[in-house]
Scaffold this active site. Sequence first.
Site, PDB file in Angstrom:
ATOM      1  N   SER A 176       1.245  -2.834   3.173  1.00  0.00           N
ATOM      2  CA  SER A 176       1.388  -3.255   4.562  1.00  0.00           C
ATOM      3  C   SER A 176       1.910  -4.674   4.662  1.00  0.00           C
ATOM      4  O   SER A 176       1.663  -5.513   3.772  1.00  0.00           O
ATOM      5  CB  SER A 176       0.024  -3.168   5.259  1.00  0.00           C
ATOM      6  OG  SER A 176       0.040  -3.796   6.519  1.00  0.00           O
ATOM      7  N   TYR A 208      -8.251  -6.124   5.647  1.00  0.00           N
ATOM      8  CA  TYR A 208      -7.315  -5.028   5.384  1.00  0.00           C
ATOM      9  C   TYR A 208      -6.137  -5.524   4.550  1.00  0.00           C
ATOM     10  O   TYR A 208      -5.747  -4.894   3.557  1.00  0.00           O
ATOM     11  CB  TYR A 208      -6.828  -4.448   6.711  1.00  0.00           C
ATOM     12  CG  TYR A 208      -5.728  -3.425   6.596  1.00  0.00           C
ATOM     13  CD1 TYR A 208      -5.996  -2.123   6.194  1.00  0.00           C
ATOM     14  CD2 TYR A 208      -4.404  -3.757   6.919  1.00  0.00           C
ATOM     15  CE1 TYR A 208      -4.981  -1.183   6.109  1.00  0.00           C
ATOM     16  CE2 TYR A 208      -3.394  -2.825   6.838  1.00  0.00           C
ATOM     17  CZ  TYR A 208      -3.683  -1.535   6.430  1.00  0.00           C
ATOM     18  OH  TYR A 208      -2.672  -0.608   6.340  1.00  0.00           O
ATOM     19  N   LYS A 234      -5.074  -4.361   0.675  1.00  0.00           N
ATOM     20  CA  LYS A 234      -3.751  -3.861   0.325  1.00  0.00           C
ATOM     21  C   LYS A 234      -3.090  -4.724  -0.746  1.00  0.00           C
ATOM     22  O   LYS A 234      -2.404  -4.222  -1.640  1.00  0.00           O
ATOM     23  CB  LYS A 234      -2.872  -3.796   1.577  1.00  0.00           C
ATOM     24  CG  LYS A 234      -3.221  -2.655   2.518  1.00  0.00           C
ATOM     25  CD  LYS A 234      -2.999  -1.311   1.842  1.00  0.00           C
ATOM     26  CE  LYS A 234      -3.174  -0.150   2.774  1.00  0.00           C
ATOM     27  NZ  LYS A 234      -2.968   1.159   2.089  1.00  0.00           N
TER      28      LYS A 234
END
Length: 319
Positions: free
Chosen positions: A122, A146, A150
Amino acid sequence: MKILIIGGGGVIGQKLALALARTGHVGGTPISQLTLADVVMPGTVDAPFDVQTRTCDIANPASVANAITADTDLVYLLAAIVSAHAEEDFDAGMKINLFGTYNVLERCRTLDTKPMVILTSSIAVYGGEAEDPLGDHSYPNPQTSYGMQKAVGELLINDYTRKGYIDGRAFRLPTISVRPGVPNRAASSFMSSILREPLNGQEAICPVTGDFLHYYLSPRRCVENLIKAAQLQGADIGMNRVMQMPGKVWSINQLIAAMTNVAGSGPARLIRWDPQPEIKRIVTGWRWDIHADKAERLGLKADLSFEDNIRYYLEDDRP
């Protein structure tokens, strides 16, 4: 070729399965079996080859071991919990996004067959003090849990490839819009809902101002790039198996203008502007001055216009 899509019940997983079913091969190698796996039983697709569905919880090593068999040639690892959810529930984000990726790679390592693993990462890995413009060689400095999870997955892909356990590659996805379905817990969910719901005749809320800039890619183009990714040669990718997937930068106002150009003025009147500080806090930390030089050199592509993104939704997904 036997392919496993983990996250096969999601939007991109289902679209990827349909695209593979249409082509029947990857880079000229016929597909003999496609397995769609997800935490709940995914829907199947019609194909000229064997298609199987199963449940798989990537947080559970035994479940992963059952899904990835000794004859699996290619694993698409799409499964994750989304940004706002991972920020609210740190334990769940770590268990699924970080250790789930580790469980998949560990299972592949035990097979001693070096399967190809394609991880969707991402643009949330960018942020903080990393200087614009951003791209393949920018250092990750995520400002959300998050994004951190990633970024760790990217490092694992590189190291497991270096060690010869897998043939890995990871792609930092732009925000995918216009996504079909219903809003999810991603902080970026409104970037589809402010278009999808009005195109479906429903009201939508925009929590940011019209000049908010972001980096976008359509679901159709994302799937095309993921299939192309499986055809790339490791030598052409090089030592860093992580790269930015191409996208384009547009403002919210430009997204709405594109919708109006394609669908007329009616849908835009269904958008209600309602600032939401928590969403704004997350998304304004995201970066948009992003370049995908390596992926573009290897043949991956962005959309030509956001009008195309709107047209693809109308053609592929509008109920």
